[in-house]
Design a protein around this motif. Sequence first.
Motif, PDB file in Angstrom:
ATOM      1  N   SER A   1      -6.344   6.480   7.393  1.00  0.00           N
ATOM      2  CA  SER A   1      -6.706   6.212   6.007  1.00  0.00           C
ATOM      3  C   SER A   1      -5.491   6.090   5.107  1.00  0.00           C
TER       4      SER A   1
ATOM      5  N   ASP B   1      -6.298  -4.302   9.964  1.00  0.00           N
ATOM      6  CA  ASP B   1      -7.428  -3.855   9.146  1.00  0.00           C
ATOM      7  C   ASP B   1      -8.702  -4.628   9.422  1.00  0.00           C
TER       8      ASP B   1
ATOM      9  N   TYR C   1      -8.402   1.085   4.730  1.00  0.00           N
ATOM     10  CA  TYR C   1      -8.268   0.791   3.304  1.00  0.00           C
ATOM     11  C   TYR C   1      -8.118  -0.698   3.007  1.00  0.00           C
TER      12      TYR C   1
ATOM     13  N   TYR D   1       0.850  -1.179   0.000  1.00  0.00           N
ATOM     14  CA  TYR D   1       0.000   0.000   0.000  1.00  0.00           C
ATOM     15  C   TYR D   1       0.899   1.247   0.000  1.00  0.00           C
TER      16      TYR D   1
END
Length: 235
Positions: free
Chosen positions: A219, A183, A203, A104
């Motif tokens: 985020s 997450d 995310y 990411y």
Amino acid sequence: MLAALYPCPAMPIQAIAFDLDGTLIDSVHDLARAANLARADAGLAPLEVDAVASYVGDGAASLVARTLADDHHAEFTGSELQRAAMGNFDRHYKAGLKIATEFYPQVQHTLAELHAAGYPLAIVTNKPERYTLPLLELLGIHERFDCVVAGDTLPQKKPAAEPLLHAAAALNVPAQALLMVGDSKNDLLAARAAGSPVVMVDYGYGENVAALGADALISAFDELPAVLAALNTTV
């Protein structure tokens, strides 16, 4: 942006444990590829990537079971079909651990920043060790982590407390000073069971993470250093 803080940690954060899939890396396309090849081996049509993403989080065996449950229901569990599907998934996934898997945004930079700041870092994942360790090597980040707790390192996996307690002991810090970053609900439940603070990313593959009551919600991964500063000033 950094979300409002929930109850503050019991002591300053001394080390950080990270979930892998959905937190540090987006691996769903390679997982879906392997799952759909295993389904094809069983004569089944492919699933959408989003469907496979919703099955991630409890380890490979659960992922494979979920990808076949709609077609086979109760008779699938513990069956020869399950064992064959798991073997096929294993073969296909090992053959392409990093075809499409990628970090990411800002993960590599932020891990380097945290490592340079002196934080001991750990991976605490439900992904089996036979995938986790080679993937960390392929990603070139294995040296960032002082401890790796995979889904089969211990008899228990997240949401149990033991993986985080094991990581805390390996890093020589109290569990209350080990921040869990993940997450999914499993990450939050494991942290709460271990008495560890927890930050959720919004995310990844988990659903409704904003409603889970983490100590903070981010985020973007490069918001994590600001979270650490904020959490430590509230102690």
